[in-house]
Write a protein that holds these residues in place. Structure first.
Motif, mmCIF file in Angstrom:
data_model
loop_
_atom_site.group_PDB
_atom_site.id
_atom_site.type_symbol
_atom_site.label_atom_id
_atom_site.label_comp_id
_atom_site.label_asym_id
_atom_site.label_seq_id
_atom_site.Cartn_x
_atom_site.Cartn_y
_atom_site.Cartn_z
ATOM 1 N N ASP A 1 0.841 -1.198 0.000
ATOM 2 C CA ASP A 1 0.000 0.000 0.000
ATOM 3 C C ASP A 1 0.873 1.244 0.000
ATOM 4 O OD1 ASP A 1 -2.193 -1.636 0.099
ATOM 5 O OD2 ASP A 1 -2.628 -1.251 2.223
ATOM 6 N N HIS A 2 0.482 2.220 -0.814
ATOM 7 C CA HIS A 2 1.193 3.501 -0.861
ATOM 8 C C HIS A 2 1.047 4.164 0.509
ATOM 9 C CE1 HIS A 2 2.228 7.598 -1.922
ATOM 10 N NE2 HIS A 2 2.678 7.146 -3.096
ATOM 11 N N PRO A 3 2.120 4.686 1.098
ATOM 12 C CA PRO A 3 2.043 5.220 2.464
ATOM 13 C C PRO A 3 1.231 6.507 2.599
ATOM 14 C CG PRO A 3 4.175 5.697 1.511
ATOM 15 C CD PRO A 3 3.468 4.784 0.549
ATOM 16 N N VAL A 4 0.945 7.180 1.506
ATOM 17 C CA VAL A 4 0.160 8.414 1.570
ATOM 18 C C VAL A 4 -1.272 8.166 1.110
ATOM 19 C CG1 VAL A 4 -0.068 10.771 0.687
ATOM 20 C CG2 VAL A 4 2.190 9.889 1.311
ATOM 21 N N THR A 5 -1.447 7.510 -0.026
ATOM 22 C CA THR A 5 -2.799 7.306 -0.568
ATOM 23 C C THR A 5 -3.500 6.094 0.026
ATOM 24 O OG1 THR A 5 -2.096 5.874 -2.404
ATOM 25 C CG2 THR A 5 -2.045 8.281 -2.773
ATOM 26 N N ARG B 1 11.229 10.820 -12.689
ATOM 27 C CA ARG B 1 10.914 12.187 -12.258
ATOM 28 C C ARG B 1 10.352 13.003 -13.424
ATOM 29 N NH1 ARG B 1 16.292 11.780 -9.398
ATOM 30 N NH2 ARG B 1 15.704 11.330 -7.235
ATOM 31 N N ARG B 2 10.865 12.753 -14.617
ATOM 32 C CA ARG B 2 10.447 13.500 -15.799
ATOM 33 C C ARG B 2 9.074 13.053 -16.288
ATOM 34 N NH1 ARG B 2 10.238 12.915 -21.090
ATOM 35 N NH2 ARG B 2 11.132 10.841 -21.042
ATOM 36 N N THR B 3 8.858 11.724 -16.392
ATOM 37 C CA THR B 3 7.616 11.223 -16.979
ATOM 38 C C THR B 3 6.529 10.920 -15.961
ATOM 39 O OG1 THR B 3 8.259 8.891 -16.852
ATOM 40 C CG2 THR B 3 8.906 10.107 -18.850
ATOM 41 N N ALA B 4 6.934 10.542 -14.762
ATOM 42 C CA ALA B 4 6.008 10.132 -13.694
ATOM 43 C C ALA B 4 5.112 8.973 -14.125
ATOM 44 C CB ALA B 4 5.181 11.308 -13.192
ATOM 45 N N SER C 1 5.179 7.477 -8.318
ATOM 46 C CA SER C 1 5.498 8.491 -7.314
ATOM 47 C C SER C 1 6.720 8.039 -6.542
ATOM 48 C CB SER C 1 4.311 8.733 -6.377
ATOM 49 O OG SER C 1 3.976 7.566 -5.671
ATOM 50 N N LEU C 2 7.526 9.014 -6.137
ATOM 51 C CA LEU C 2 8.789 8.737 -5.468
ATOM 52 C C LEU C 2 8.788 9.371 -4.088
ATOM 53 C CD1 LEU C 2 9.263 8.691 -8.619
ATOM 54 C CD2 LEU C 2 11.619 9.182 -8.122
ATOM 55 N N ILE C 3 9.350 8.647 -3.126
ATOM 56 C CA ILE C 3 9.526 9.181 -1.774
ATOM 57 C C ILE C 3 10.948 8.858 -1.355
ATOM 58 C CG2 ILE C 3 8.815 9.092 0.637
ATOM 59 C CD1 ILE C 3 6.031 8.230 -0.319
ATOM 60 N N ALA D 1 12.036 5.193 -2.439
ATOM 61 C CA ALA D 1 10.922 4.261 -2.613
ATOM 62 C C ALA D 1 10.107 4.731 -3.811
ATOM 63 C CB ALA D 1 10.048 4.227 -1.360
ATOM 64 N N VAL D 2 9.900 3.817 -4.762
ATOM 65 C CA VAL D 2 9.130 4.126 -5.971
ATOM 66 C C VAL D 2 7.833 3.324 -5.929
ATOM 67 C CG1 VAL D 2 9.103 4.083 -8.491
ATOM 68 C CG2 VAL D 2 11.265 4.509 -7.276
ATOM 69 N N PHE D 3 6.721 3.994 -6.157
ATOM 70 C CA PHE D 3 5.404 3.356 -6.163
ATOM 71 C C PHE D 3 4.762 3.547 -7.528
ATOM 72 C CE2 PHE D 3 6.316 4.109 -1.778
ATOM 73 C CZ PHE D 3 5.800 3.004 -1.127
#
Length: 148
Positions: free
Chosen positions: A41-45, A65-68, A88-90, A136-138
């Motif tokens: 699970d994504h830690p924010v969403t 970072r460029r394309t997301a 998304s990156l954290i 961390a990449v989600f």
């Protein structure tokens, strides 16, 4: 064929988390590399996502970072599943205002464990992750396809 993240989770576990992550370069060609990934699970969403840890300063992070956007493919034998979606990156260079900075070591451990990782010395793991500016990449599963 649409499949769900339970299939992805099963393929990830069966193949020790090995997967291929792909994103695009500015010229439209594909950049791909192998990572250890799992479902978490994504830690924010709070949404179930595919996650992996990437070393800071890598080409894949620059492109994400460029394309997301990313596609990550898991396979075991002839069974496979592909997860496509926003990335998304954290991390130390990719802070999310909704995620507490001090929780990054715990998050990197959780992603590593979801990708079937284990470690005998978590303090050493945390030290290396910080020194390498790990992120961390989600990948948010907007589309999941495969034959599994």
């Amino acid at each position: 064929m649409a499949i769900d993240l339970d299939v992805v989770r099963g393929l990830a576990v069966a193949e020790h988390g090995l997967a291929t992550i792909a994103t695009t370069r500015p010229d439209g060609t594909v950049h791909a590399s192998v990572v250890n990934a799992g479902v978490l699970d994504h830690p924010v969403t709070g949404k179930a996502s595919v996650a992996f840890v990437a070393r800071g300063g890598t080409k894949k992070l620059e492109l994400l970072r460029r394309t997301a956007n990313a596609t990550i493919v898991f396979r075991r034998g002839w069974s496979w599943a592909s997860v496509q979606g926003g990335a998304s990156l954290i991390g130390p260079d990719d802070q999310d205002p909704a995620f507490p900075d001090g929780d990054l070591p715990r998050l990197l451990r959780e992603v590593f464990i979801a990708a079937t990782g284990t470690h005998d010395d978590w303090a050493e793991y945390d030290r290396v992750m910080a020194a390498e500016r790990r992120v961390a990449v989600f990948v948010d599963p907007a589309r999941i396809t495969g034959n599994a």
